[in-house]
Enzyme design. Structure first.
Site, PDB file in Angstrom:
ATOM      1  N   GLY A   1     112.020 -23.077 -74.415  1.00 29.34           N
ATOM      2  CA  GLY A   1     112.429 -24.484 -74.525  1.00 29.34           C
ATOM      3  C   GLY A   1     112.187 -25.239 -73.236  1.00 29.34           C
ATOM      4  O   GLY A   1     112.138 -26.464 -73.213  1.00 29.34           O
ATOM      5  N   GLY A   2     112.062 -24.487 -72.119  1.00 30.81           N
ATOM      6  CA  GLY A   2     111.709 -25.103 -70.850  1.00 30.81           C
ATOM      7  C   GLY A   2     112.762 -26.041 -70.308  1.00 30.81           C
ATOM      8  O   GLY A   2     113.933 -25.995 -70.692  1.00 30.81           O
TER       9      GLY A   2
ATOM     10  N   CYS B   1     112.914 -29.236 -70.750  1.00 32.65           N
ATOM     11  CA  CYS B   1     113.296 -30.243 -71.749  1.00 32.65           C
ATOM     12  C   CYS B   1     114.545 -29.839 -72.535  1.00 32.65           C
ATOM     13  O   CYS B   1     115.544 -30.546 -72.548  1.00 32.65           O
ATOM     14  CB  CYS B   1     112.110 -30.461 -72.678  1.00 32.65           C
ATOM     15  SG  CYS B   1     112.502 -31.475 -74.090  1.00 32.65           S
TER      16      CYS B   1
ATOM     17  N   GLY C   1     114.484 -44.019 -60.933  1.00 31.02           N
ATOM     18  CA  GLY C   1     113.581 -43.701 -62.044  1.00 31.02           C
ATOM     19  C   GLY C   1     114.428 -43.290 -63.237  1.00 31.02           C
ATOM     20  O   GLY C   1     115.665 -43.448 -63.228  1.00 31.02           O
TER      21      GLY C   1
ATOM     22  N   ALA D   1     117.220 -37.871 -57.050  1.00 34.45           N
ATOM     23  CA  ALA D   1     116.366 -37.950 -58.253  1.00 34.45           C
ATOM     24  C   ALA D   1     115.103 -38.724 -57.897  1.00 34.45           C
ATOM     25  O   ALA D   1     114.851 -39.805 -58.424  1.00 34.45           O
ATOM     26  CB  ALA D   1     117.131 -38.644 -59.383  1.00 34.45           C
TER      27      ALA D   1
ATOM     28  N   HIS E   1     116.275 -56.664 -93.231  1.00 33.07           N
ATOM     29  CA  HIS E   1     117.291 -57.509 -92.602  1.00 33.07           C
ATOM     30  C   HIS E   1     118.670 -57.041 -93.022  1.00 33.07           C
ATOM     31  O   HIS E   1     118.874 -56.763 -94.201  1.00 33.07           O
ATOM     32  CB  HIS E   1     117.110 -58.962 -93.035  1.00 33.07           C
ATOM     33  CG  HIS E   1     118.195 -59.852 -92.480  1.00 33.07           C
ATOM     34  ND1 HIS E   1     118.218 -60.234 -91.158  1.00 33.07           N
ATOM     35  CD2 HIS E   1     119.292 -60.388 -93.073  1.00 33.07           C
ATOM     36  CE1 HIS E   1     119.281 -60.998 -90.965  1.00 33.07           C
ATOM     37  NE2 HIS E   1     119.959 -61.105 -92.100  1.00 33.07           N
TER      38      HIS E   1
HETATM   39  C1  LIG Z   1     117.156 -34.492 -66.308  1.00 32.13           C
HETATM   40  C2  LIG Z   1     115.854 -34.666 -67.025  1.00 32.13           C
HETATM   41  C3  LIG Z   1     115.808 -35.446 -68.156  1.00 32.13           C
HETATM   42  C4  LIG Z   1     114.603 -35.615 -68.833  1.00 32.13           C
HETATM   43  N1  LIG Z   1     114.589 -36.401 -69.949  1.00 32.13           N
HETATM   44  C5  LIG Z   1     113.428 -36.578 -70.607  1.00 32.13           C
HETATM   45  C6  LIG Z   1     113.399 -37.364 -71.786  1.00 32.13           C
HETATM   46  O1  LIG Z   1     114.409 -37.909 -72.221  1.00 32.13           O
HETATM   47  N2  LIG Z   1     112.222 -37.501 -72.425  1.00 32.13           N
HETATM   48  C7  LIG Z   1     111.071 -36.921 -71.966  1.00 32.13           C
HETATM   49  O2  LIG Z   1     110.020 -37.087 -72.583  1.00 32.13           O
HETATM   50  N3  LIG Z   1     111.074 -36.155 -70.847  1.00 32.13           N
HETATM   51  C8  LIG Z   1     112.217 -35.967 -70.174  1.00 32.13           C
HETATM   52  N4  LIG Z   1     112.242 -35.171 -69.062  1.00 32.13           N
HETATM   53  C9  LIG Z   1     110.978 -34.542 -68.635  1.00 32.13           C
HETATM   54  C10 LIG Z   1     110.676 -33.298 -69.498  1.00 32.13           C
HETATM   55  O3  LIG Z   1     111.755 -32.403 -69.417  1.00 32.13           O
HETATM   56  C11 LIG Z   1     109.393 -32.639 -69.043  1.00 32.13           C
HETATM   57  O4  LIG Z   1     108.352 -33.584 -69.016  1.00 32.13           O
HETATM   58  C12 LIG Z   1     109.001 -31.505 -69.967  1.00 32.13           C
HETATM   59  O5  LIG Z   1     109.997 -30.525 -70.021  1.00 32.13           O
HETATM   60  C13 LIG Z   1     107.685 -30.878 -69.531  1.00 32.13           C
HETATM   61  O6  LIG Z   1     107.345 -29.874 -70.422  1.00 32.13           O
HETATM   62  P1  LIG Z   1     106.409 -28.668 -69.991  1.00 32.13           P
HETATM   63  O7  LIG Z   1     106.232 -27.836 -71.212  1.00 32.13           O
HETATM   64  O8  LIG Z   1     105.208 -29.176 -69.310  1.00 32.13           O
HETATM   65  O9  LIG Z   1     107.212 -27.878 -68.868  1.00 32.13           O
HETATM   66  P2  LIG Z   1     108.704 -27.334 -68.774  1.00 32.13           P
HETATM   67  O10 LIG Z   1     109.599 -27.928 -69.767  1.00 32.13           O
HETATM   68  O11 LIG Z   1     109.044 -27.457 -67.337  1.00 32.13           O
HETATM   69  O12 LIG Z   1     108.569 -25.797 -69.167  1.00 32.13           O
HETATM   70  C14 LIG Z   1     107.848 -24.908 -68.376  1.00 32.13           C
HETATM   71  C15 LIG Z   1     108.342 -23.506 -68.679  1.00 32.13           C
HETATM   72  O13 LIG Z   1     107.500 -22.584 -67.995  1.00 32.13           O
HETATM   73  C16 LIG Z   1     108.299 -21.544 -67.455  1.00 32.13           C
HETATM   74  N5  LIG Z   1     107.547 -20.978 -66.336  1.00 32.13           N
HETATM   75  C17 LIG Z   1     107.238 -21.574 -65.157  1.00 32.13           C
HETATM   76  N6  LIG Z   1     106.472 -20.759 -64.412  1.00 32.13           N
HETATM   77  C18 LIG Z   1     106.304 -19.625 -65.140  1.00 32.13           C
HETATM   78  C19 LIG Z   1     105.602 -18.423 -64.928  1.00 32.13           C
HETATM   79  N7  LIG Z   1     104.866 -18.213 -63.825  1.00 32.13           N
HETATM   80  N8  LIG Z   1     105.646 -17.465 -65.882  1.00 32.13           N
HETATM   81  C20 LIG Z   1     106.365 -17.664 -67.017  1.00 32.13           C
HETATM   82  N9  LIG Z   1     107.041 -18.792 -67.277  1.00 32.13           N
HETATM   83  C21 LIG Z   1     107.004 -19.761 -66.358  1.00 32.13           C
HETATM   84  C22 LIG Z   1     109.583 -22.244 -67.046  1.00 32.13           C
HETATM   85  O14 LIG Z   1     110.639 -21.307 -66.973  1.00 32.13           O
HETATM   86  C23 LIG Z   1     109.753 -23.223 -68.188  1.00 32.13           C
HETATM   87  O15 LIG Z   1     110.496 -22.659 -69.230  1.00 32.13           O
HETATM   88  C24 LIG Z   1     113.433 -34.977 -68.369  1.00 32.13           C
HETATM   89  C25 LIG Z   1     113.474 -34.169 -67.222  1.00 32.13           C
HETATM   90  C26 LIG Z   1     114.671 -34.013 -66.556  1.00 32.13           C
HETATM   91  C27 LIG Z   1     114.707 -33.136 -65.340  1.00 32.13           C
END
Ligand SMILES: Cc1cc2nc3c(=O)[nH]c(=O)nc-3n(C[C@H](O)[C@H](O)[C@H](O)COP(=O)(O)OP(=O)(O)OC[C@H]3O[C@@H](n4cnc5c(N)ncnc54)[C@H](O)[C@@H]3O)c2cc1C
Length: 465
Positions: free
Chosen positions: A40-41, A43, A182, A268, A444
């Site tokens: 789920g990362g 997000c 931001g 932030a 509406h």
């Molecule tokens: C507080 C906050 C609120 C946010 N709100 C929003 C929002 O409302 N709407 C929106 O669109 N975006 C929002 N974002 C941004 C959004 O979370 C990110 O843009 C999004 O999660 C990026 O997705 P991604 O898949 O690129 O990476 P990520 O979600 O960062 O996932 C990357 C994954 O890779 C894993 N990983 C990293 N390195 C390795 C490795 N070497 N080996 C194995 N696994 C690894 C990590 O553990 C992680 O699980 C928010 C961010 C924050 C911090």
């Protein structure tokens, strides 16, 4: 021990990696996803989702306080337990994290637990619980990003927080300084202020939400001031000192220096890519000066078998951009033809109240590109639905090019803005004009009538304003 051959190995199970993996599996690929932490990362676990859970609580507090009496709801002295909101947000994250794991099962995707590193153009070495080497015809890097703090700031989770610590911290301080206005700064400032903190925001740029249409940013700033959130734009963070009873933040606005004090500070001001120790240099994957992986229009890196998506591949750092890139990468790898993502058609949303949402060009950018442009505005004070529900802050603004009236940008502030922007996103995909929006029936009373009215205004024929 994880080892094996796959069609595709994805490193990182955030919204980029996990969604891309599902699409690849749908297209018949054998897929493994390497994840070092929670599926789920950022997000699902530490970003979009838990923060929206907290924002819902904040909005409820504000609604009861500001609008309760209007509707005959006298809640009296509210007893707030922010810890419960945090508990709820963690439960939500857990639930969705499990949801990703069951989606992996459903789609026969192998989840490999551990840290992935490119060992070659078609192999990923994993260290951790599922140690081993995975071979694949293609690799997608989706490792995302993490909080960036300037040198000299030490995050301790007590006095000095980033969003990561804030999402677990159950206590609301008496006062909070938020560095950076931001999306993340704005959302947390709103949450903390609603739950009772005195909040001061510092922003180096001359407006909140740098990148947003200045009219939208000014409207947000006005509303924040009304909520007693102090906003200092054009103010640069200089130095942070942590003391036993709080923090001191030295700031500079022009020639003027000042020291602000608060119980806590939330930093932030940006994120940095998780690209170190990924084996990029060994394999020859090029990065820019900040460590973001450089990608071409088909998300290809300098190594033909390796693609990069999501935050790792650079701005905008948004979950839906990451997911759309995941899907696109999977489709290109499977040999499908499909359009590349157009950065001007990716909406940006801020979920504080009032909400802010935009897509495409700002008015100034559109003028630069097209010379004269058509601009239509409609304030929520003139919307029947907004007035009835006592959410009159904000407006809809539509920017159209002069020749056909094709919509090239839209800027919304107010309740429901983050949902309303979807109509404009679709309109832009369909290259729709303001006339086509005007010919679309809008129920509406709904807030969506503001989109209709702003389109009419762009044609100089407003009906309700
Ligand atoms: C507080 C906050 C609120 C946010 N709100 C929003 C929002 O409302 N709407 C929106 O669109 N975006 C929002 N974002 C941004 C959004 O979370 C990110 O843009 C999004 O999660 C990026 O997705 P991604 O898949 O690129 O990476 P990520 O979600 O960062 O996932 C990357 C994954 O890779 C894993 N990983 C990293 N390195 C390795 C490795 N070497 N080996 C194995 N696994 C690894 C990590 O553990 C992680 O699980 C928010 C961010 C924050 C911090």
């Amino acid at each position: 021990m994880a080892a094996g051959r796959f069609d595709l190995v994805v490193v990182g199970a955030g919204p980029g990696g996990y969604v891309g993996a599902i699409r690849a599996a749908q297209l018949g690929q054998r897929v493994a996803v390497v994840e070092q932490d929670r599926p789920g990362g950022v997000c699902l676990n530490w970003g979009c989702i838990p923060s929206k859970a907290l924002l819902t609580g904040a909005e409820l507090v504000e609604t009861l306080r500001a609008h309760g009496p209007t509707f005959g709801v006298e809640a009296g002295e509210l007893r707030l337990d922010y810890g419960k909101a945090i508990d709820h947000s963690r439960k939500v994250a857990d639930r969705l994290c499990k949801g990703v794991q069951s989606l992996f099962k459903k789609n026969r995707i192998t989840l490999v637990r551990g840290r992935g590193r490119l060992a070659g153009p078609t192999s990923v070495a994993v260290t951790g619980p599922d140690e081993g080497v995975l071979e694949a015809a293609n690799v997608v890097l989706a490792t995302g990003s993490t909080e960036w703090t300037p040198p000299g700031i030490e995050v301790d989770g007590r006095r000095v927080l980033t969003s990561r610590e804030a999402l677990e911290s159950k206590a609301i301080p008496g006062s909070l300084i938020v560095i950076g206005a931001g999306a993340v700064g704005v959302e947390f400032a709103y949450v903390y202020a609603c739950y009772g903190a005195r909040v001061t925001m510092i922003e180096m740029a001359d407006q909140m939400l740098p990148g947003a249409d200045p009219e939208a940013a000014q409207a947000l700033e006005r509303e924040f001031r009304r909520k007693k959130i102090a906003v200092r734009t054009g103010t640069r963070f200089e130095e942070l000192k942590v003391e036993s009873d709080g923090v001191r933040v030295r700031v500079r606005a022009g020639e003027q220096e000042e020291e602000l004090r608060a119980d806590q500070v939330l930093v932030a001001i940006g994120r940095r890519p998780l690209s170190a120790d990924l084996g990029l240099e060994t394999v020859g994957v090029a990065t820019d000066g900040k460590g973001f992986v450089q990608v071409g229009p088909r998300l290809e890196t300098s190594v033909p078998t390796v693609r990069a998506i999501g935050d790792l591949a650079g701005a905008p750092l948004l979950a839906h951009k990451a997911s759309e890139e995941g899907v696109a990468a999977a489709e290109w790898i499977a040999g499908l033809e499909r359009p590349a993502l157009d950065p001007l058609r990716i909406p940006a949303c801020i979920y504080a109240q009032p909400q802010v949402a935009w897509i495409g060009l700002t008015e100034a950018q559109a003028k630069e590109r097209y010379g004269e442009v058509r601009v239509g505005r409609f304030p929520f004070t003139a919307s029947g639905k907004a007035v009835a529900s006592a959410h009159t802050a904000g407006f809809a603004k539509i920017v159209a090019e002069p020749r056909f009236g094709q919509i090239v940008g839209a800027h919304l502030v107010g309740h429901g803005a983050t949902e309303l922007i979807a109509e404009l996103a679709l309109a832009m995909t369909l290259e729709a004009t303001t006339t086509e929006i005007a010919h679309t029936s809008h129920a509406h009373p709904t807030l969506s009538e503001a989109i209709l009215e702003a389109s009419l205004a762009a044609e100089g024929r407003s009906l309700n304003f």
